[in-house]
Write a protein that holds these residues in place. Structure first.
Motif, PDB file in Angstrom:
ATOM      1  N   PHE A  61       0.847  -1.196   0.000  1.00 30.08           N
ATOM      2  CA  PHE A  61       0.000   0.000   0.000  1.00 30.08           C
ATOM      3  C   PHE A  61       0.886   1.250   0.000  1.00 30.08           C
ATOM      4  N   GLU A  62       1.922   1.244   0.830  1.00 29.69           N
ATOM      5  CA  GLU A  62       2.833   2.399   0.898  1.00 29.69           C
ATOM      6  C   GLU A  62       3.496   2.649  -0.445  1.00 29.69           C
ATOM      7  N   LYS A  63       3.932   1.576  -1.101  1.00 28.09           N
ATOM      8  CA  LYS A  63       4.577   1.698  -2.414  1.00 28.09           C
ATOM      9  C   LYS A  63       3.607   2.314  -3.426  1.00 28.09           C
ATOM     10  N   ALA A  64       2.315   2.026  -3.254  1.00 28.67           N
ATOM     11  CA  ALA A  64       1.286   2.584  -4.145  1.00 28.67           C
ATOM     12  C   ALA A  64       0.845   3.978  -3.691  1.00 28.67           C
ATOM     13  N   GLY A  65       1.444   4.498  -2.624  1.00 29.39           N
ATOM     14  CA  GLY A  65       1.108   5.836  -2.132  1.00 29.39           C
ATOM     15  C   GLY A  65      -0.225   5.898  -1.400  1.00 29.39           C
ATOM     16  N   VAL A  66      -0.564   4.810  -0.707  1.00 25.95           N
ATOM     17  CA  VAL A  66      -1.859   4.713  -0.037  1.00 25.95           C
ATOM     18  C   VAL A  66      -1.655   4.537   1.466  1.00 25.95           C
ATOM     19  N   GLU A  67      -2.358   5.361   2.239  1.00 19.86           N
ATOM     20  CA  GLU A  67      -2.344   5.254   3.705  1.00 19.86           C
ATOM     21  C   GLU A  67      -3.471   4.326   4.146  1.00 19.86           C
ATOM     22  N   LEU A  68      -3.298   3.715   5.318  1.00 22.01           N
ATOM     23  CA  LEU A  68      -4.305   2.825   5.886  1.00 22.01           C
ATOM     24  C   LEU A  68      -4.745   3.341   7.248  1.00 22.01           C
ATOM     25  N   LEU A  69      -6.013   3.124   7.580  1.00 23.11           N
ATOM     26  CA  LEU A  69      -6.514   3.439   8.910  1.00 23.11           C
ATOM     27  C   LEU A  69      -7.695   2.531   9.208  1.00 23.11           C
ATOM     28  N   GLY A  70      -7.571   1.743  10.287  1.00 24.08           N
ATOM     29  CA  GLY A  70      -8.649   0.882  10.749  1.00 24.08           C
ATOM     30  C   GLY A  70      -9.423   1.570  11.854  1.00 24.08           C
ATOM     31  N   VAL A  71     -10.747   1.400  11.861  1.00 23.22           N
ATOM     32  CA  VAL A  71     -11.601   2.100  12.823  1.00 23.22           C
ATOM     33  C   VAL A  71     -12.618   1.139  13.434  1.00 23.22           C
ATOM     34  N   SER A  72     -12.734   1.201  14.759  1.00 23.73           N
ATOM     35  CA  SER A  72     -13.824   0.515  15.462  1.00 23.73           C
ATOM     36  C   SER A  72     -14.241   1.387  16.634  1.00 23.73           C
ATOM     37  N   LYS A  73     -15.231   0.934  17.371  1.00 30.27           N
ATOM     38  CA  LYS A  73     -15.701   1.669  18.549  1.00 30.27           C
ATOM     39  C   LYS A  73     -14.896   1.282  19.798  1.00 30.27           C
ATOM     40  N   ASP A  74     -13.942   0.354  19.667  1.00 31.00           N
ATOM     41  CA  ASP A  74     -13.131  -0.049  20.817  1.00 31.00           C
ATOM     42  C   ASP A  74     -12.302   1.119  21.340  1.00 31.00           C
ATOM     43  N   SER A  75     -11.999   1.075  22.626  1.00 31.77           N
ATOM     44  CA  SER A  75     -11.219   2.134  23.276  1.00 31.77           C
ATOM     45  C   SER A  75      -9.773   2.125  22.804  1.00 31.77           C
ATOM     46  N   ALA A  76      -9.078   3.232  23.043  1.00 34.89           N
ATOM     47  CA  ALA A  76      -7.656   3.324  22.708  1.00 34.89           C
ATOM     48  C   ALA A  76      -6.872   2.226  23.427  1.00 34.89           C
ATOM     49  N   LYS A  77      -7.218   1.940  24.676  1.00 30.22           N
ATOM     50  CA  LYS A  77      -6.524   0.888  25.434  1.00 30.22           C
ATOM     51  C   LYS A  77      -6.734  -0.480  24.791  1.00 30.22           C
ATOM     52  N   LYS A  78      -7.953  -0.783  24.360  1.00 26.35           N
ATOM     53  CA  LYS A  78      -8.206  -2.057  23.671  1.00 26.35           C
ATOM     54  C   LYS A  78      -7.414  -2.117  22.365  1.00 26.35           C
ATOM     55  N   HIS A  79      -7.342  -0.992  21.655  1.00 28.90           N
ATOM     56  CA  HIS A  79      -6.539  -0.951  20.423  1.00 28.90           C
ATOM     57  C   HIS A  79      -5.069  -1.237  20.731  1.00 28.90           C
ATOM     58  N   GLN A  80      -4.552  -0.658  21.802  1.00 24.87           N
ATOM     59  CA  GLN A  80      -3.154  -0.907  22.184  1.00 24.87           C
ATOM     60  C   GLN A  80      -2.919  -2.398  22.393  1.00 24.87           C
ATOM     61  N   ASN A  81      -3.819  -3.055  23.117  1.00 24.54           N
ATOM     62  CA  ASN A  81      -3.690  -4.496  23.367  1.00 24.54           C
ATOM     63  C   ASN A  81      -3.792  -5.293  22.067  1.00 24.54           C
ATOM     64  N   PHE A  82      -4.709  -4.911  21.192  1.00 23.01           N
ATOM     65  CA  PHE A  82      -4.913  -5.573  19.902  1.00 23.01           C
ATOM     66  C   PHE A  82      -3.642  -5.464  19.046  1.00 23.01           C
ATOM     67  N   ILE A  83      -3.075  -4.276  18.992  1.00 23.79           N
ATOM     68  CA  ILE A  83      -1.854  -4.036  18.221  1.00 23.79           C
ATOM     69  C   ILE A  83      -0.702  -4.884  18.767  1.00 23.79           C
ATOM     70  N   ALA A  84      -0.529  -4.873  20.079  1.00 26.52           N
ATOM     71  CA  ALA A  84       0.575  -5.611  20.705  1.00 26.52           C
ATOM     72  C   ALA A  84       0.401  -7.122  20.536  1.00 26.52           C
ATOM     73  N   LYS A  85      -0.784  -7.617  20.758  1.00 28.48           N
ATOM     74  CA  LYS A  85      -1.049  -9.060  20.703  1.00 28.48           C
ATOM     75  C   LYS A  85      -0.793  -9.634  19.313  1.00 28.48           C
ATOM     76  N   HIS A  86      -1.100  -8.860  18.270  1.00 26.94           N
ATOM     77  CA  HIS A  86      -1.009  -9.370  16.894  1.00 26.94           C
ATOM     78  C   HIS A  86       0.078  -8.686  16.066  1.00 26.94           C
TER      79      HIS A  86
END
Length: 157
Positions: A61-86
């Motif tokens: 995606f970066e090579k194609a000049g495209v940014e990514l952003l995933g969105v859910s209603k989960d809290s920032a703390k849950k996102h931190q755990n999700f990012i770290a776990k996976h």
């Protein structure tokens, strides 16, 4: 239900919290292509697969000049755990407030599962062009092969 946005529509401005306590908004992507993918919940099978698929393809995606952003209603703390776990490399944002972006664009809706009715995000992806207009919408996304399909569409933009 499908998103209220269609190809050619201007994507509405937004400000959402990021896992590091900062914010992200549409203006951050001015002059860039953006894939904005809405998913129901961190650490669930389909959502984990989708986030991992986008992470795996992030260099392409970066090579194609495209940014990514995933969105859910989960809290920032849950996102931190999700990012770290996976070990996710795809940026995430929280659309936690009632009446937020997912409500505005019609991806927060009534869902039914095993006879239970509840409110939730319908998995939806938007490809937004450099001018902030919707180039393509994927409603009710099936995860398998989705990130690759989005990449091909982004490359042709």
């Amino acid at each position: 239900m499908s998103s209220t946005l269609e190809a050619g529509d201007p994507f509405p401005d937004f400000t959402m919290e990021t896992p590091d306590g900062g914010t992200v908004n549409l203006a951050d992507f001015k002059g860039k292509k953006l894939v904005l993918f809405f998913y129901p919940k961190d650490n669930t099978p389909g959502c984990t697969t989708e986030a991992k698929d986008f992470t795996a393809l992030k260099p392409k995606f970066e090579k194609a000049g495209v940014e990514l952003l995933g969105v859910s209603k989960d809290s920032a703390k849950k996102h931190q755990n999700f990012i770290a776990k996976h070990d996710l490399k795809t940026p995430l944002a929280t659309d936690a407030e009632k009446g937020g972006l997912s409500d505005l664009i019609g991806v927060w809706t009534e869902k039914k599962n095993y006879g239970r009715t509840y409110m939730g995000i319908v998995r939806t992806t938007f490809l937004i062009d450099e001018q902030g207009k919707v180039a393509r919408v994927w409603n009710k996304v099936r995860v398998k092969g989705h990130a690759e399909e989005v990449l091909e569409a982004a490359r042709s933009l």
